[in-house]
Design a protein around this motif. Structure first.
Motif, PDB file in Angstrom:
ATOM      1  N   ASN A 295       0.825  -1.209   0.000  1.00 58.22           N
ATOM      2  CA  ASN A 295       0.000   0.000   0.000  1.00 58.22           C
ATOM      3  C   ASN A 295       0.858   1.257   0.000  1.00 58.22           C
ATOM      4  OD1 ASN A 295      -2.430  -1.361  -0.016  1.00 58.22           O
ATOM      5  ND2 ASN A 295      -2.470  -1.537   2.213  1.00 58.22           N
TER       6      ASN A 295
ATOM      7  N   PHE B 190       0.316   3.858  -3.034  1.00 57.44           N
ATOM      8  CA  PHE B 190      -0.325   5.169  -2.883  1.00 57.44           C
ATOM      9  C   PHE B 190       0.651   6.335  -2.991  1.00 57.44           C
ATOM     10  CE2 PHE B 190      -3.641   2.450  -0.991  1.00 57.44           C
ATOM     11  CZ  PHE B 190      -4.661   2.802  -1.852  1.00 57.44           C
TER      12      PHE B 190
ATOM     13  N   MET C 159       1.695   6.109  -7.327  1.00 53.78           N
ATOM     14  CA  MET C 159       0.686   6.222  -8.375  1.00 53.78           C
ATOM     15  C   MET C 159       0.398   7.699  -8.630  1.00 53.78           C
ATOM     16  SD  MET C 159      -2.817   4.175  -8.947  1.00 53.78           S
ATOM     17  CE  MET C 159      -3.569   4.582  -7.404  1.00 53.78           C
TER      18      MET C 159
ATOM     19  N   ARG D 112      -7.620   3.340  -7.490  1.00 55.92           N
ATOM     20  CA  ARG D 112      -8.075   4.695  -7.168  1.00 55.92           C
ATOM     21  C   ARG D 112      -9.401   4.680  -6.428  1.00 55.92           C
ATOM     22  NH1 ARG D 112      -4.665   7.886 -10.235  1.00 55.92           N
ATOM     23  NH2 ARG D 112      -4.294   7.133 -12.351  1.00 55.92           N
ATOM     24  N   ASP D 113     -10.258   3.716  -6.775  1.00 56.46           N
ATOM     25  CA  ASP D 113     -11.548   3.626  -6.092  1.00 56.46           C
ATOM     26  C   ASP D 113     -11.367   3.222  -4.638  1.00 56.46           C
ATOM     27  OD1 ASP D 113     -13.186   4.444  -8.053  1.00 56.46           O
ATOM     28  OD2 ASP D 113     -14.019   2.485  -8.553  1.00 56.46           O
TER      29      ASP D 113
ATOM     30  N   MET E  99      -7.388  -1.702  -1.982  1.00 55.93           N
ATOM     31  CA  MET E  99      -5.993  -1.777  -1.546  1.00 55.93           C
ATOM     32  C   MET E  99      -5.747  -3.165  -0.958  1.00 55.93           C
ATOM     33  SD  MET E  99      -6.305  -1.655   1.895  1.00 55.93           S
ATOM     34  CE  MET E  99      -7.275  -1.088   3.254  1.00 55.93           C
ATOM     35  N   PHE E 100      -4.576  -3.359  -0.408  1.00 53.10           N
ATOM     36  CA  PHE E 100      -4.232  -4.659   0.153  1.00 53.10           C
ATOM     37  C   PHE E 100      -4.486  -4.608   1.658  1.00 53.10           C
ATOM     38  CE2 PHE E 100      -1.834  -3.901  -3.661  1.00 53.10           C
ATOM     39  CZ  PHE E 100      -2.057  -5.054  -4.387  1.00 53.10           C
TER      40      PHE E 100
ATOM     41  N   PHE F 115      -5.288  -6.031   7.492  1.00 59.69           N
ATOM     42  CA  PHE F 115      -6.070  -6.606   8.594  1.00 59.69           C
ATOM     43  C   PHE F 115      -7.004  -7.625   7.945  1.00 59.69           C
ATOM     44  CE2 PHE F 115      -7.901  -2.768   6.864  1.00 59.69           C
ATOM     45  CZ  PHE F 115      -9.194  -3.160   6.534  1.00 59.69           C
TER      46      PHE F 115
ATOM     47  N   ARG G 204     -16.074  -5.963  -3.717  1.00 57.43           N
ATOM     48  CA  ARG G 204     -17.038  -5.134  -2.986  1.00 57.43           C
ATOM     49  C   ARG G 204     -17.254  -3.802  -3.725  1.00 57.43           C
ATOM     50  NH1 ARG G 204     -20.231  -5.279  -0.280  1.00 57.43           N
ATOM     51  NH2 ARG G 204     -19.966  -4.385   1.779  1.00 57.43           N
ATOM     52  N   LEU G 205     -16.254  -3.406  -4.496  1.00 58.96           N
ATOM     53  CA  LEU G 205     -16.364  -2.173  -5.274  1.00 58.96           C
ATOM     54  C   LEU G 205     -16.798  -2.470  -6.709  1.00 58.96           C
ATOM     55  CD1 LEU G 205     -13.108  -0.578  -3.916  1.00 58.96           C
ATOM     56  CD2 LEU G 205     -15.347   0.486  -3.735  1.00 58.96           C
TER      57      LEU G 205
ATOM     58  N   GLN H 261     -15.525   7.858  -3.279  1.00 62.68           N
ATOM     59  CA  GLN H 261     -14.793   7.551  -4.510  1.00 62.68           C
ATOM     60  C   GLN H 261     -13.972   8.770  -4.930  1.00 62.68           C
ATOM     61  OE1 GLN H 261     -17.324   6.814  -7.832  1.00 62.68           O
ATOM     62  NE2 GLN H 261     -15.858   5.467  -8.836  1.00 62.68           N
TER      63      GLN H 261
ATOM     64  N   ASN I  37     -10.967   9.191  -2.699  1.00 64.88           N
ATOM     65  CA  ASN I  37      -9.909   8.212  -2.946  1.00 64.88           C
ATOM     66  C   ASN I  37      -9.139   8.533  -4.218  1.00 64.88           C
ATOM     67  OD1 ASN I  37     -10.529   6.780  -0.655  1.00 64.88           O
ATOM     68  ND2 ASN I  37     -11.975   5.448  -1.715  1.00 64.88           N
ATOM     69  N   TRP I  38      -9.843   8.973  -5.239  1.00 64.16           N
ATOM     70  CA  TRP I  38      -9.166   9.326  -6.495  1.00 64.16           C
ATOM     71  C   TRP I  38      -8.204  10.466  -6.255  1.00 64.16           C
ATOM     72  CZ3 TRP I  38      -9.760   8.221 -11.950  1.00 64.16           C
ATOM     73  CH2 TRP I  38     -10.433   7.032 -12.190  1.00 64.16           C
TER      74      TRP I  38
ATOM     75  N   SER J 157      -5.170   9.162  -3.966  1.00 61.86           N
ATOM     76  CA  SER J 157      -4.238   8.230  -4.603  1.00 61.86           C
ATOM     77  C   SER J 157      -3.424   8.912  -5.690  1.00 61.86           C
ATOM     78  CB  SER J 157      -4.994   7.030  -5.173  1.00 61.86           C
ATOM     79  OG  SER J 157      -5.924   7.473  -6.133  1.00 61.86           O
TER      80      SER J 157
ATOM     81  N   GLU K  23     -25.516  -6.510   4.233  1.00 63.61           N
ATOM     82  CA  GLU K  23     -24.084  -6.301   3.994  1.00 63.61           C
ATOM     83  C   GLU K  23     -23.786  -4.935   3.372  1.00 63.61           C
ATOM     84  OE1 GLU K  23     -22.310  -8.669   0.961  1.00 63.61           O
ATOM     85  OE2 GLU K  23     -20.433  -8.902   2.045  1.00 63.61           O
ATOM     86  N   ASP K  24     -24.659  -4.493   2.472  1.00 61.64           N
ATOM     87  CA  ASP K  24     -24.378  -3.256   1.753  1.00 61.64           C
ATOM     88  C   ASP K  24     -24.990  -2.021   2.411  1.00 61.64           C
ATOM     89  OD1 ASP K  24     -22.759  -4.192  -0.258  1.00 61.64           O
ATOM     90  OD2 ASP K  24     -24.465  -4.955  -1.395  1.00 61.64           O
TER      91      ASP K  24
ATOM     92  N   GLY L 156      -2.850   2.075   3.773  1.00 60.41           N
ATOM     93  CA  GLY L 156      -3.997   1.552   3.045  1.00 60.41           C
ATOM     94  C   GLY L 156      -5.344   2.045   3.533  1.00 60.41           C
ATOM     95  N   VAL L 157      -5.382   2.759   4.664  1.00 62.55           N
ATOM     96  CA  VAL L 157      -6.662   3.274   5.147  1.00 62.55           C
ATOM     97  C   VAL L 157      -7.166   4.299   4.131  1.00 62.55           C
ATOM     98  CG1 VAL L 157      -7.837   4.474   7.015  1.00 62.55           C
ATOM     99  CG2 VAL L 157      -5.957   2.932   7.524  1.00 62.55           C
ATOM    100  N   HIS L 158      -8.438   4.194   3.757  1.00 61.20           N
ATOM    101  CA  HIS L 158      -8.997   5.122   2.785  1.00 61.20           C
ATOM    102  C   HIS L 158     -10.462   5.363   3.114  1.00 61.20           C
ATOM    103  CE1 HIS L 158      -9.901   1.120   1.254  1.00 61.20           C
ATOM    104  NE2 HIS L 158     -10.925   1.660   0.636  1.00 61.20           N
TER     105      HIS L 158
ATOM    106  N   ALA M 107     -15.684   3.247  -0.341  1.00 64.99           N
ATOM    107  CA  ALA M 107     -16.802   3.545  -1.234  1.00 64.99           C
ATOM    108  C   ALA M 107     -17.747   2.358  -1.274  1.00 64.99           C
ATOM    109  CB  ALA M 107     -16.286   3.881  -2.624  1.00 64.99           C
ATOM    110  N   PHE M 108     -17.609   1.485  -0.277  1.00 62.29           N
ATOM    111  CA  PHE M 108     -18.512   0.359  -0.098  1.00 62.29           C
ATOM    112  C   PHE M 108     -18.861   0.353   1.378  1.00 62.29           C
ATOM    113  CE2 PHE M 108     -14.134  -0.893   0.389  1.00 62.29           C
ATOM    114  CZ  PHE M 108     -14.127  -1.631   1.562  1.00 62.29           C
ATOM    115  N   SER M 109     -19.743  -0.552   1.781  1.00 62.15           N
ATOM    116  CA  SER M 109     -20.114  -0.559   3.185  1.00 62.15           C
ATOM    117  C   SER M 109     -19.051  -1.302   3.989  1.00 62.15           C
ATOM    118  CB  SER M 109     -21.473  -1.235   3.332  1.00 62.15           C
ATOM    119  OG  SER M 109     -21.715  -1.500   4.682  1.00 62.15           O
ATOM    120  N   PHE M 110     -18.219  -0.546   4.701  1.00 65.34           N
ATOM    121  CA  PHE M 110     -17.191  -1.148   5.540  1.00 65.34           C
ATOM    122  C   PHE M 110     -17.679  -1.098   6.976  1.00 65.34           C
ATOM    123  CE2 PHE M 110     -13.450  -0.821   8.307  1.00 65.34           C
ATOM    124  CZ  PHE M 110     -12.767  -1.961   7.919  1.00 65.34           C
ATOM    125  N   GLU M 111     -17.930  -2.272   7.558  1.00 64.09           N
ATOM    126  CA  GLU M 111     -18.527  -2.357   8.891  1.00 64.09           C
ATOM    127  C   GLU M 111     -19.736  -1.439   8.979  1.00 64.09           C
ATOM    128  OE1 GLU M 111     -15.434  -1.912  11.807  1.00 64.09           O
ATOM    129  OE2 GLU M 111     -14.261  -3.565  10.974  1.00 64.09           O
TER     130      GLU M 111
ATOM    131  N   MET N  35     -11.964   2.263   9.694  1.00 65.53           N
ATOM    132  CA  MET N  35     -10.846   1.485   9.156  1.00 65.53           C
ATOM    133  C   MET N  35      -9.541   1.852   9.860  1.00 65.53           C
ATOM    134  SD  MET N  35      -9.790   0.930   5.177  1.00 65.53           S
ATOM    135  CE  MET N  35     -11.367   0.425   4.530  1.00 65.53           C
TER     136      MET N  35
END
Lengths: 372, 520
Positions: free
Chosen positions: A198, A202, A205, A329-330, A333-334, A337, A354-355, B219, B222-223, B226, B300-301, B352-354, B357-361, B372
Motif C-alpha cells: 500500500n 499510494f 501512483m 483509485r476507487d 488496496m491490500f 487486517f 465489494r467495489l 470515490q 480516494n481518487w 491516490s 451487507e451493503d 492503506g486506510v482510505h 466507497a462500499f459498506s465497511f462495517e 478502518m
C-alpha cells in the motif's frame, strides 16, 4: 622578459589542435544550453515530464538550473477524464506503473524486466525495500542496475524509477523460504507485506497512471509482451499463472511445478470455515492444516488447452498482477487486517469485488518464480 | 671575522656582491656559460616523426569525437551533475528519472513546521465557485509555512465555472511576489464520476440519498488522494471549501496533538430565530452498543448514516459535547470522523486506510475511514471544544420559513404603519385640543391673577370704588378681546402643528417596537 620557451618552441600543429579543442568545448557548451529552453523539446516533453521536483514520482522531472532562483511550483492540471485503460495500451500511450516490493535483488529479475517490449518511456518503476541488512544489500544492487539502465541507451531507459525505503517494521528477519511460508508466520508476514504494498502504491501512483503491474522481485521469467497480452483481456484485475522451474530428480529433466496458490475460486467449505472463524482469524491457501477445497488456478494449468483461457477468480496472488489504475483509485488496496478473513492480495480481490471490480486469471499463461 | 668585516672597504664589498648577482641573473656568453641546445644531442628524426604522428592522431580523434558528439548528442558521456554537466547533452542531464525516498523520514511529529514536514491539503470540489473566495482567504491566512503545503483539488461533475475560477485563483496565489505566500506542488484533477445526486442542500442531506451520495463522495476522495499523495508527505489535511471560520493556526493546533487522525468540532452559525448556532458535523462520534447491535441486523451493503431519525444509534457525538468555555486541547476518542476538516498522518493513508466507497462495517466515506483507521490500530481523536464554523446555507424549509417571516414582518409593518397613522391622527387632534385647553388655562390663570391683583387693589383702594368699577369693565372688554383673538391664534398655530407631525413620523420608525408593544 623573453617569451616563454614553451610557446616559442611549440609546433604549430599543437596550437591548431588546442584551438579545435577549444571550439569543440564551446560547441558542447552552447549546444547543451540551447537544447533546454527550445520550444520543440518543451512541446515533446510536457505530456510526460514534470517541470518541478514537486511532481508525481511516476514522471521524470526537469532539474532546476543551479544559477537560477527557484520558481514557484506551477499549477498543474490533470485531465483524468482522458485517462484510458484499453485493449491497445501502446496505441493509446497508456502509462504503466510497475511495482515491486523487494527484499532481495535477483539479477534475473532485472534482466527479464529489461526485455519487456512495451515502450519503456511509458513505464515507471516503483520499489519498496525494507530497512534490514538484507534490504540494504538489495538496495545497493538495485541502485547499481537502475543507474546503469537510466544512463544507458535511451530506448532502454524507463520513464522514472522511484525507490522507497520501508517505514514499517518487518516481522520476520529471515526471508528464507521455510521461514516465510510457516503457517503461524503468515498473518504478521502478509500484514507487513500488505502495508508495504500500500505504501508503495499510494505514494507512486500519479494522476497519469493507467495501469498498475505488480511483479514480485522473485519472478524472473515472463514473456516480453506480458503487458500487452494481459491488457488485451480488458478486465479490471488479471493474474497469469505463477509456476517455478526446477530440476526434477525423478525424471532427470528440467520441469515446472506450481508455485503461487493465492489465485483461487472460492468454495462452500472455505465459506463455512470463514463463517465459523473469529473476527481476526484469516484463511490462507496451500496449507494441509487448513483444507479449504478452493479451486486453485495452478491446478487448472493444461499445456494442451487454449492458452488464452480466462477464469473468474475470487482471490488473487501478487506474484504477477495487472490492475487497472481506477481499481486502486476507487480504494481497492491490500488489507493489512483480516478483511472477510482474507489478507493482502486475497483481501484485495475481495475488496475490489465489494467495489464491483472483477478479478480474472489466465491458467495457461505462465510466469516463473525463482527457485531457491 | 667581525672585526675583519668591519675593516673591509664597503665599496668593494658592494661591487663584489653586485657582480655576483649580475652573473647569476644574466649569464654572459663567457666560456663557463652552458647553452643546452648546443651540447645536447638533437632529437632523433624517428622520435620526432612519432611525436608528429601522435599529434595528428589526437587532432583527427578530437575532430572526429567533436563531430560525433555534435551530431549524436545521445553518445555524449555523462559527466554527472554539477558544473561539469553543462558540457554534456543538455536535455538529458537536466532530466531526472530516479528518485529515492526513505519513508522513515516522513512519519509526522508534533512539531512538523520545525522539521519541515510537508502537508498535502486535499479539497474535493463540486459546483464550489461561490465558496472559492472564502476558501482562498483561509489559505492565505494559514500560518503553517506555505512552501510546505501541497494543494490538490479534485473537481468533478461541476456545472459552474469552478475549474476556471480555481485555476485563476491558484495562478494568482503562485504569482505572489512574496515567496512565503507561494505554495508547494499544486494539482488540479478533473474527473467526472457521473453522479446522479444533486448537490443542493435538500437532496444532499435527504436520508434516502445518503448511502449513494456518501459512496460517490468516498470515490472522489480516494481518487484525489491516490493521485496526489507523494513519498514526501508527512501529513494529509482534508478541508471542505465551505468552512466559514477557522483559526489560522489550525494545522499547528491539530498537529500538536500528534495523533494519527484528528478532527476539530464543527458547528455552524444560525439566524437568531433558529437559536444562533447549531452542531453541524454529526459524523464524528463514539461507537455505542446500540449502534453495534443495529449494525449486526443490517444487510451487507447497508450504510448507517448519523443524524437521521431512521437510525437511532445513541452514540455520543463530538458536536454535542461542545462547551464554548471548555479547554480547546481536550481530546476525545472517536470511531467515526466527519470530513469537514481532518488532519491525518500520511502513514495512515500509506498503510492503506482510505474512504470506503462500499459498506465497511456498515459505514462509508469518512465514517468508514475512521472505522478502518481504528481497525488498523491508529489513534482517532476529536477535539470537542476546539470549534470551526461551517457556512450556514439555509435549507429549503429554512428559506420557506424565512420567506414567511419576511411576509409576516411586512404585513406587521403595514399594520404598524396603519396603527401609527391612526394614533398620529388622534394625537394631532388631541394635541390641538390640549393646546386650546392650555390657552384657556392660561387665560383662566390670567383671570385668576388679575382677580388676585384686583383683590389686592380692592384691599388697598377700598375707597376708589368708582375706579374699580371702571377697571372691571375694562377687564371685561379685554377678555372679550381675547376671546375674539382665540380663533386667530389657533390659525397661527397650524404651522407648528405640521412640524410636530413630521417629527412624529420620524419618531414612529424609531420607536416602533415600543409602540407595537403598546398596540398589543
Amino acid at each position: 622578459m623573453p617569451t616563454p620557451r614553451s610557446l616559442r618552441r611549440q609546433n604549430p600543429i599543437t596550437l591548431v589542435l588546442a584551438g579545435i579543442l577549444c571550439i569543440g568545448f564551446f560547441i558542447f557548451f552552447f549546444s547543451g544550453n540551447d537544447a533546454t529552453p527550445g520550444a520543440g523539446t518543451a512541446r515533446a516533453t510536457t505530456a510526460e515530464t514534470a517541470s518541478n521536483v514537486l511532481s508525481p514520482p511516476s514522471l521524470p522531472f526537469r532539474k532546476a538550473k543551479l544559477n537560477q532562483p527557484a520558481a514557484a511550483p506551477p499549477v498543474v492540471h490533470y485531465y483524468m477524464n482522458n485517462l484510458t485503460t484499453s485493449r491497445t495500451p501502446i496505441e493509446n500511450r497508456e502509462t504503466v506503473l510497475v511495482l515491486t516490493p523487494m527484499a532481495r535483488f535477483y539479477q534475473e529479475y532485472w534482466d527479464n524486466l529489461l526485455k519487456v517490449n512495451y515502450p519503456h518511456d511509458l513505464i515507471a518503476l516503483g520499489y519498496i525495500i525494507p530497512k534490514t541488512k538484507e534490504g540494504n544489500l538489495a538496495y545497493a544492487a538495485l541502485q547499481v542496475q537502475v543507474l546503469k539502465t537510466q544512463s544507458g541507451p535511451k530506448a532502454k531507459r524507463f520513464a522514472s524509477v522511484t525507490i522507497l525505503r520501508q517505514d514499517t517494521e518487518t516481522p520476520l528477519q529471515s526471508q528464507s523460504e521455510q521461514e516465510r511460508h510457516k503457517l503461524e508466520n503468515q498473518k504478521p508476514r502478509r500484514s507487513a507485506m500488505a502495508k508495504a504494498r500500500n505504501s508503495l502504491l499510494f505514494t507512486t501512483m500519479g494522476p497519469t497512471t493507467s495501469w498498475v503491474l505488480w511483479i514480485d522481485a522473485d519472478v524472473i521469467e515472463f514473456p516480453p509482451t506480458l503487458i500487452q497480452d494481459l491488457a488485451l483481456y480488458d478486465v479490471p484485475i488479471i493474474a497469469p499463472n505463477c509456476f517455478q522451474r526446477f530440476y526434477n530428480a525423478d525424471t532427470k529433466a528440467n520441469d515446472i511445478r506450481e508455485y503461487d496458490f493465492n489465485n483461487w475460486i472460492d468454495s462452500p467449505t472455505a465459506r463455512d470455515m470463514a463463517a465459523k472463524m473469529a473476527k481476526d482469524d484469516i484463511l490462507v491457501e496451500g496449507y494441509g492444516e487448513m483444507p479449504t477445497y478452493r479451486s486453485l488456478m495452478t491446478k487448472m494449468y493444461d499445456p494442451s488447452a487454449d492458452p488464452g483461457t480466462k477464469v473468474k477468480l475470487d482471490g488473487v496472488g501478487g506474484a504477477t498482477l495487472l490492475v487497472k489504475a481506477e481499481v486502486h483509485r476507487d480504494g481497492a488496496m491490500f488489507p493489512a487486517f483480516p478483511f472477510y478473513h482474507l489478507i493482502e492480495t486475497e483481501g484485495f480481490a475481495k475488496m475490489a469485488s465489494r467495489l464491483n471490480w472483477e478479478s480474472y486469471g489466465l491458467p495457461n499463461y505462465l510466469v516463473f518464480h525463482y527457485n531457491e | 671575522m667581525l672585526p675583519l668585516h668591519g675593516s673591509s672597504p664597503k665599496g668593494k664589498m658592494h661591487r663584489h656582491a653586485y657582480s655576483n648577482g649580475g652573473n647569476a641573473a644574466y649569464p654572459s656568453n663567457g666560456t663557463f656559460s652552458i647553452q643546452p641546445h648546443k651540447f645536447q644531442p638533437r632529437s632523433q628524426p624517428a622520435s620526432r616523426r612519432r611525436r608528429q604522428l601522435i599529434q595528428r592522431i589526437l587532432l583527427v580523434g578530437s575532430v572526429f569525437f567533436t563531430a560525433v558528439f555534435f551530431f549524436y548528442p545521445d553518445l555524449r558521456p555523462n559527466l554527472g551533475s554539477g558544473p561539469l554537466s553543462f558540457f554534456t547533452s543538455g536535455e538529458d542531464s537536466q532530466l531526472e528519472t530516479v528518485r529515492y525516498y526513505d519513508l522513515n523520514n516522513v512519519q509526522g511529529t508534533a512539531r512538523g513546521w520545525e522539521r519541515e514536514e510537508r502537508i498535502l491539503l486535499c479539497a474535493p470540489l463540486r459546483d464550489a465557485a461561490p465558496h472559492l473566495d472564502m476558501f482562498f482567504a483561509h489559505l492565505k491566512n494559514l500560518t503553517y509555512p506555505h512552501n510546505l503545503i501541497d494543494l490538490a483539488f479534485l473537481v468533478g461533475d461541476s456545472k459552474d465555472n469552478t475549474i476556471s475560477k480555481l485555476e485563476e485563483k491558484l495562478t494568482d496565489l503562485q504569482a505572489a511576489k512574496d515567496p512565503k505566500q507561494q505554495f508547494g506542488e499544486i494539482s488540479i484533477m478533473e474527473k467526472d464520476f457521473g453522479q446522479k445526486v444533486n448537490q443542493d442542500v435538500e437532496s444532499r442531506h435527504g436520508f434516502a440519498a445518503q448511502a449513494g451520495r456518501r459512496k460517490s463522495m468516498a470515490q472522489a476522495r480516494n481518487w484525489l488522494l491516490s493521485a496526489a499523495l507523494r513519498p514526501t508527505h508527512s501529513w494529509v489535511y482534508w478541508r471542505d471549501v465551505d468552512v466559514e471560520t477557522a483559526p489560522f493556526t489550525i494545522l499547528e493546533d491539530l498537529m500538536r496533538h500528534n495523533k494519527d487522525v484528528i478532527v476539530p468540532n464543527v458547528w455552524r452559525p444560525l439566524p437568531d430565530w433558529l437559536g444562533g448556532e447549531q452542531p453541524y458535523d454529526l459524523n464524528s462520534w463514539q461507537e455505542s452498543d446500540t449502534a453495534l447491535a443495529l449494525a449486526d441486523t443490517l444487510d451487507e451493503d447497508a450504510v448507517i448514516v448519523e443524524g437521521y431519525a431512521e437510525y437511532a444509534t445513541w452514540r455520543p457525538h463530538l458536536a454535542y459535547l461542545r462547551d464554548p468555555y471548555g479547554d480547546p486541547d481536550m481530546e476525545m476518542e472517536i470511531d467515526g470522523v466527519g470530513g469537514v476538516s481532518i488532519l491525518a498522518k500520511a502513514k495512515v493513508f500509506r498503510s492503506g486506510v482510505h474512504f470506503p466507497a462500499f459498506s465497511f462495517e456498515k459505514h462509508a466515506e469518512t465514517e468508514g475511514f475512521g472505522k478502518m483507521a481504528k481497525r488498523m490500530k491508529f489513534s482517532v481523536v476529536g477535539l470537542p471544544h476546539y470549534t470551526i464554523w461551517h457556512l450556514y446555507e439555509p435549507s429549503v424549509d429554512d428559506i420557506r420559513h424565512m420567506e414567511e417571516m419576511e411576509k409576516d414582518r411586512k404585513s406587521k409593518e403595514a399594520e404598524e404603519q396603519a396603527k401609527k397613522d391612526r394614533v398620529n391622527k388622534i394625537k394631532d387632534q388631541f394635541d390641538s385640543k390640549s393646546s386650546d385647553w392650555e390657552k384657556e388655562k392660561a387665560a383662566v390663570q390670567n383671570l385668576v391673577q388679575k382677580e388676585k391683583n384686583e383683590h389686592k387693589e380692592k384691599e388697598k383702594e377700598k375707597d376708589k370704588v368708582v375706579e374699580k368699577v371702571k377697571e372691571e369693565t375694562k377687564n371685561e372688554v379685554e377678555q372679550a378681546k381675547k376671546v375674539a383673538e382665540q380663533p386667530k391664534k389657533e390659525h397661527r398655530k397650524a404651522d407648528p402643528d405640521q412640524v410636530h407631525e413630521a417629527k412624529g413620523e420620524e419618531e414612529k420608525e424609531k420607536s416602533q417596537p415600543a409602540q407595537a408593544n403598546n398596540g398589543k
